[in-house]
Design an enzyme around this catalytic site. Structure first.
Site, PDB file in Angstrom:
ATOM      1  N   SER A 147     -35.564 -28.362  17.901  1.00 41.50           N
ATOM      2  CA  SER A 147     -34.194 -28.950  18.062  1.00 41.50           C
ATOM      3  C   SER A 147     -33.216 -29.084  18.886  1.00 41.50           C
ATOM      4  O   SER A 147     -32.822 -28.151  19.658  1.00 41.50           O
ATOM      5  CB  SER A 147     -33.607 -29.177  16.723  1.00 41.50           C
ATOM      6  OG  SER A 147     -32.629 -29.607  15.899  1.00 41.50           O
ATOM      7  N   TYR A 161     -31.286 -23.782   9.247  1.00 40.57           N
ATOM      8  CA  TYR A 161     -32.952 -24.789   9.747  1.00 40.57           C
ATOM      9  C   TYR A 161     -32.404 -24.622  11.539  1.00 40.57           C
ATOM     10  O   TYR A 161     -33.221 -24.418  11.715  1.00 40.57           O
ATOM     11  CB  TYR A 161     -31.966 -25.958   9.756  1.00 40.57           C
ATOM     12  CG  TYR A 161     -33.040 -27.183  10.061  1.00 40.57           C
ATOM     13  CD1 TYR A 161     -34.297 -26.904  10.482  1.00 40.57           C
ATOM     14  CD2 TYR A 161     -32.718 -28.032  11.603  1.00 40.57           C
ATOM     15  CE1 TYR A 161     -35.053 -28.484  10.712  1.00 40.57           C
ATOM     16  CE2 TYR A 161     -32.758 -28.905  11.892  1.00 40.57           C
ATOM     17  CZ  TYR A 161     -34.375 -29.125  11.286  1.00 40.57           C
ATOM     18  OH  TYR A 161     -35.141 -30.449  12.584  1.00 40.57           O
TER      19      TYR A 161
HETATM   20  N1  LIG Z   1     -35.857 -36.499  13.494  1.00 47.26           N
HETATM   21  C1  LIG Z   1     -34.713 -35.593  14.285  1.00 47.26           C
HETATM   22  O1  LIG Z   1     -33.824 -36.346  14.057  1.00 47.26           O
HETATM   23  C2  LIG Z   1     -35.169 -34.016  14.488  1.00 47.26           C
HETATM   24  C3  LIG Z   1     -34.312 -33.664  15.051  1.00 47.26           C
HETATM   25  C4  LIG Z   1     -34.861 -32.437  15.517  1.00 47.26           C
HETATM   26  C5  LIG Z   1     -35.791 -31.682  15.446  1.00 47.26           C
HETATM   27  N2  LIG Z   1     -37.315 -32.512  14.678  1.00 47.26           N
HETATM   28  C6  LIG Z   1     -37.519 -31.554  14.134  1.00 47.26           C
HETATM   29  O2  LIG Z   1     -38.832 -32.579  14.103  1.00 47.26           O
HETATM   30  C7  LIG Z   1     -40.468 -32.594  13.544  1.00 47.26           C
HETATM   31  C8  LIG Z   1     -40.653 -33.411  12.336  1.00 47.26           C
HETATM   32  O3  LIG Z   1     -39.562 -34.249  12.491  1.00 47.26           O
HETATM   33  P1  LIG Z   1     -39.868 -35.631  11.611  1.00 47.26           P
HETATM   34  O4  LIG Z   1     -38.537 -36.083  12.251  1.00 47.26           O
HETATM   35  O5  LIG Z   1     -40.903 -36.777  12.026  1.00 47.26           O
HETATM   36  O6  LIG Z   1     -39.457 -35.422  10.366  1.00 47.26           O
HETATM   37  P2  LIG Z   1     -40.194 -36.121   9.011  1.00 47.26           P
HETATM   38  O7  LIG Z   1     -40.714 -37.742   9.203  1.00 47.26           O
HETATM   39  O8  LIG Z   1     -39.478 -36.091   7.872  1.00 47.26           O
HETATM   40  O9  LIG Z   1     -41.741 -35.012   8.974  1.00 47.26           O
HETATM   41  C9  LIG Z   1     -41.637 -33.601   9.074  1.00 47.26           C
HETATM   42  C10 LIG Z   1     -43.153 -33.476   8.357  1.00 47.26           C
HETATM   43  O10 LIG Z   1     -43.273 -32.153   8.210  1.00 47.26           O
HETATM   44  C11 LIG Z   1     -44.006 -31.938   6.538  1.00 47.26           C
HETATM   45  N3  LIG Z   1     -43.640 -31.084   6.129  1.00 47.26           N
HETATM   46  C12 LIG Z   1     -42.186 -31.081   5.489  1.00 47.26           C
HETATM   47  N4  LIG Z   1     -42.304 -29.915   4.375  1.00 47.26           N
HETATM   48  C13 LIG Z   1     -43.615 -29.109   4.645  1.00 47.26           C
HETATM   49  C14 LIG Z   1     -44.375 -28.353   3.614  1.00 47.26           C
HETATM   50  N5  LIG Z   1     -43.887 -27.763   2.875  1.00 47.26           N
HETATM   51  N6  LIG Z   1     -46.066 -28.091   4.495  1.00 47.26           N
HETATM   52  C15 LIG Z   1     -46.237 -28.536   5.261  1.00 47.26           C
HETATM   53  N7  LIG Z   1     -45.699 -30.136   5.774  1.00 47.26           N
HETATM   54  C16 LIG Z   1     -44.185 -30.007   5.295  1.00 47.26           C
HETATM   55  C17 LIG Z   1     -44.071 -33.539   6.096  1.00 47.26           C
HETATM   56  O11 LIG Z   1     -45.155 -34.093   5.534  1.00 47.26           O
HETATM   57  P3  LIG Z   1     -44.689 -34.317   4.433  1.00 47.26           P
HETATM   58  O12 LIG Z   1     -44.863 -36.009   4.213  1.00 47.26           O
HETATM   59  O13 LIG Z   1     -45.752 -33.681   2.414  1.00 47.26           O
HETATM   60  O14 LIG Z   1     -43.130 -34.289   3.888  1.00 47.26           O
HETATM   61  C18 LIG Z   1     -43.909 -34.259   7.114  1.00 47.26           C
HETATM   62  O15 LIG Z   1     -45.405 -34.651   8.027  1.00 47.26           O
HETATM   63  C19 LIG Z   1     -39.556 -31.438  12.611  1.00 47.26           C
HETATM   64  O16 LIG Z   1     -40.269 -30.012  12.763  1.00 47.26           O
HETATM   65  C20 LIG Z   1     -38.194 -31.507  12.213  1.00 47.26           C
HETATM   66  O17 LIG Z   1     -37.496 -30.346  12.679  1.00 47.26           O
HETATM   67  C21 LIG Z   1     -36.650 -33.680  14.331  1.00 47.26           C
END
Ligand SMILES: NC(=O)c1ccc[n+]([C@@H]2O[C@H](COP(=O)([O-])OP(=O)(O)OC[C@H]3O[C@@H](n4cnc5c(N)ncnc54)[C@H](OP(=O)(O)O)[C@@H]3O)[C@@H](O)[C@H]2O)c1
Length: 256
Positions: A147, A161
């Site tokens: 991130s 985080y």
């Molecule tokens: N969006 C942003 O701006 C951003 C920025 C920097 C980094 N990131 C990183 O990018 C990655 C993807 O994020 P996203 O934005 O696509 O978010 P998202 O739509 O919330 O997706 C997160 C994913 O992680 C899974 N997850 C959450 N808790 C879990 C658990 N206890 N066990 C197994 N899987 C779990 C979720 O499954 P469920 O559907 O079951 O919840 C979902 O598939 C993450 O690592 C996040 O930290 C995101």
């Protein structure tokens, strides 16, 4: 759009791929001919898009839920993955979330452990368990989602985080050196502010609008902006001399 046979006969695992960035990464690997083990998130009941169900019926995708917060959850997922794949050419450790915003003085032990277990420990557990299959693939790649907050510290309430993502970035750099003799490259994709369910949960629309205005490219990112970076870093023909790097995808939000 990459070549439709870029990952033909390649076994790919993408975690956190039932929605958001991971879902689009899985889609693009499928479009490039890979067999993809799609970790669909925590539960079986998440509604999945038609392209995944079609890919499953054509045996191009395997859909597997797992909760990485449950004791042994990541290890059990890896064990099941190894029943499908004796070789893993690409591992994308993407599952993760902030879990909540916790002011430093109010953070409980349980909150701390939850954030660290999901964003950091599960990445170590999965990588360790899948290492023999990655070695067997000869020329494998690991791509970890970190991130922008790993560099900036993030916004209030996201300290643990952000630090957990910095852990994964440093872990990846160390692994890159350690696993190079096995032909395994290790890199990270570092999203900026990407408009997924993640921010629907943890950021108000006002906060997002302020962020948008501060971004040189004047818009929030999308999953489609991020996914090609994963494929690029996973393909030896495109990035075979790149390892131990973090690719920032943020519209210029952080330039350093
Ligand atoms: N969006 C942003 O701006 C951003 C920025 C920097 C980094 N990131 C990183 O990018 C990655 C993807 O994020 P996203 O934005 O696509 O978010 P998202 O739509 O919330 O997706 C997160 C994913 O992680 C899974 N997850 C959450 N808790 C879990 C658990 N206890 N066990 C197994 N899987 C779990 C979720 O499954 P469920 O559907 O079951 O919840 C979902 O598939 C993450 O690592 C996040 O930290 C995101």
């Amino acid at each position: 759009m990459f070549h439709p046979k870029l990952f033909e006969n390649r076994n790919v695992i993408v975690t956190g791929a039932g929605r958001g960035i991971g879902l689009e990464v899985a889609r693009q690997f499928l479009d490039c001919g890979a067999r993809v083990l799609v970790h669909t998130g925590r539960n079986r009941d998440r509604a999945l898009p038609d392209f995944l169900l079609t890919a499953e019926s054509e045996r191009r995708a395997l859909l597997l839920p797992a909760n990485f917060l449950q004791p042994g959850g990541a290890a059990a997922f890896a064990e099941q993955a190894l029943e499908f794949f004796d070789k893993v050419h690409v591992l994308v450790n993407n599952a993760g979330t902030m879990h909540g915003r916790f002011p430093a003085g109010e953070l409980t032990d349980a909150d701390y452990e939850t954030i660290v277990q999901l964003n950091q420990t599960s990445v170590v557990e999965l990588t360790r368990a899948l290492l023999p299959a990655l070695r067997a693939a000869q020329g494998a790649a690991i791509v970890n989602t970190v991130s922008i907050s790993a560099l900036t510290g993030g916004s209030p309430g996201s300290a643990i985080y952000s630090a957990s993502k910095a852990f994964v970035a440093t872990y990846s750099k160390a692994l890159a050196r350690e696993l190079a003799p096995d032909g395994i490259r290790v890199n990270c994709v570092s999203p900026g502010t990407i408009d997924t369910d993640f921010h629907a949960r943890y950021s108000s629309r006002d906060k997002l609008e302020q962020t948008r205005k501060s971004i040189p490219l004047q818009r929030l990112g999308t999953s489609e902006d991020c996914a090609p970076a994963y494929l690029f870093l996973a393909a030896p023909s495109l990035s075979g001399y790149i390892t131990g790097q973090v690719l920032e995808i943020n519209g210029g939000q952080l330039i350093c």
